[in-house]
Design a protein around this motif. Sequence first.
Motif, short mmCIF file in Angstrom:
data_model
loop_
_atom_site.label_atom_id
_atom_site.label_comp_id
_atom_site.label_asym_id
_atom_site.label_seq_id
_atom_site.Cartn_x
_atom_site.Cartn_y
_atom_site.Cartn_z
N LYS A 171 0.84 -1.21 0.00
CA LYS A 171 0.00 0.00 0.00
C LYS A 171 0.87 1.26 0.00
CE LYS A 171 -3.57 2.60 2.50
NZ LYS A 171 -4.50 2.70 3.62
N PHE A 173 0.70 5.58 0.07
CA PHE A 173 -0.17 6.67 0.51
C PHE A 173 0.06 7.91 -0.34
CE2 PHE A 173 0.03 3.88 4.13
CZ PHE A 173 -1.22 3.97 4.71
N HIS A 204 -3.84 4.64 -1.32
CA HIS A 204 -4.75 5.51 -0.59
C HIS A 204 -4.78 6.79 -1.41
CE1 HIS A 204 -5.96 7.62 3.39
NE2 HIS A 204 -6.04 8.52 2.42
N VAL A 259 -7.82 1.53 -2.42
CA VAL A 259 -8.50 1.20 -1.16
C VAL A 259 -9.52 2.29 -0.81
CG1 VAL A 259 -6.53 -0.11 -0.25
CG2 VAL A 259 -6.72 2.33 0.26
N HIS A 260 -10.40 1.97 0.06
CA HIS A 260 -11.42 2.86 0.66
C HIS A 260 -11.87 4.01 -0.25
CE1 HIS A 260 -7.86 5.18 1.70
NE2 HIS A 260 -7.59 4.51 2.82
N SER A 311 -10.18 8.82 6.76
CA SER A 311 -9.72 9.43 5.50
C SER A 311 -9.65 8.38 4.39
CB SER A 311 -8.32 10.01 5.67
OG SER A 311 -8.36 11.04 6.62
ZN ZN Z 1 -5.68 4.60 3.76
#
Ligand code: ZN
Length: 583
Positions: A171, A173, A204, A259-260, A311
């Motif tokens: 992941k 960011f 992210h 993600v998200h 977030s």
């Molecule tokens: Zn995240």
Amino acid sequence: MTVDATGKSVSGINIKSSQNRLLIKNGKVVNDDGMEDADVYIEDGIIKQVGRNLIIPGGTRTIDATGKLVMPGGIDPHTHFELEMMGAKTADDFYKGTRAAVAGGTTTVLDFVLPQKGQSLLEAYNNWREKADNKVCCDYGLHVGVTWWSPSVKKEMEQLVTEQYGVNSFKMFMAYRDAWMLDDYQLYQAIEHCADLKALPQVHAENGDIIARNTEKLLAAGVTSPEGHEMSRDEEVEGEAVNRACVIANQANSPLYIVHMMSKSAVQALRIARSRQRQPVFGETLAATVGTDGSHYRNACFRHAAAHVLSPPLRPDPDTPRAIIEALADDVLQLIGSDNCTFHEKDKEMGKHNFSKIPNGVNGVEDRMAILWQKAVNTGIMDPCRFVAVTSSTAAKVFNIWPQKGRIAVNSDADVVVWDPRAERTISAQTHRHAVNFNIFEGQHVIGSPQYVIVNGRVCLDDGELRVAEGLGKFLKTPVGSPHVFGGEVPGAPATPEELHHSPSRYTNGTPPADLLLLQKQLESASVAGSGCSTPTGRKMREPGQRDLQNSTFSISKETEGLDTKTSVRVRNPPGGKSSGLW
Ligand code: ZN
Ligand code: URQ
Ligand code: ZN
């Protein structure tokens, strides 16, 4: 207290239960590509038989699943247990977090190792294994954060993808500017390196620089309350980052997992990118996104508003949850996680006078499945097969643990949920299993919940009673090179129209088809017309005489007809059609 051969405490649990035999009888088995009336026989933690009129040894425990759905246990692709961030530590540890997961029907979680800037990735990975291995109540795997960039990070990524460590996703960011953010140059290199390793890059997607400047301006103008959190990062900021991440992945000729995803703007950027990318892009949303909204940031009570801070943030637009559910149903988004990242009230209080200091995160690992069922299946937006796809099977495919996980089939792990579509309850912090005393879904009435949850053959939720034990789950290695992401042969599966979607030639020759969407539609209708509802092993799932589900209505089961809740649902994703396709 009972102690097993390895010294693990297993109070109240029959430690030989994994060797026990279990028959789940009279239920309707639901996989991502079809449903059938079938019994499921489990032995030694593995599904041994699926069908009717099975020959079962004496002494087998029988669970009567009449009127119930028998589904693969949920796979939550996004949790943060025992994570230290923003000066605090998440409240749900690997025991309480996985206990809550199991209570809600999730039998596998994928957590994130997030190294501090400058920290060795291997050291952080080992810390996570130490925290988790003896505490988890269900199986778990690990993604690793690439939170800084250097030749040593690159080298450690190469080690982490080996069999010894079992990591296949990283992941990156595009936010948390002073902590974990990579700039675009670093992000490009990290994504390229993932592709070289046949590991899946996750991002992210937010714009950390814009957020930093907006935060300064809001605080200077006297906006300090949690409302400022959303104001500093409105959905345009998320949409921009989704597009940028997709462009970078396309330049790197790499697949991508976002993600998200929290907003309509983000989904729209993804929709456009998916029609042009050379490699697949996967979009994940959250239980929080479909189950609540950003109106809570305006709540006058700091405790209440701060508990919703994560977030990217929840969006104030009241149509967002519905739009996100529709995107999940229509395969614009592919998975739903929880991003479970709970903080005690005292930790959220750190941002009482400055919203940017509120530790980011919400609950969701326990309620993810019930919330989605309530909002998507009971409302007729999604059919049960698609529910299984987005809560379990697609995660198993993307992270390369399918069909061991995410499927009710012979030789799959016995991670099974007996789902009662009529069970009613009201979600509350008074009764949930999280370590915190706040639940973002407080007071929501849901119809449909797990009655039994079987983890590796053990009945861990037994007619509603939770019977988990610390340390009984195990670490799950996720091998690189998932055929569902990088193309290639899916183990045990014949060529299907679904696989044609994954044809490497389509994605690696550098030239996407002129009209990808049209091609997809043609393949989908060929699938429905040609093979009906077939499993990848060729076993026909649709029962004789069962209605064609394409563009028709159907009942979850005969037994649930006539209930107040809407159980006759319109199928937007017919088994064998969109539900089984990953894009
Ligand atoms: Zn995240
Ligand atoms: O960004 C995340 O995924 C974690 C670290 C925090 N939770 C959140 O606010 N989404
Ligand atoms: Zn997260």
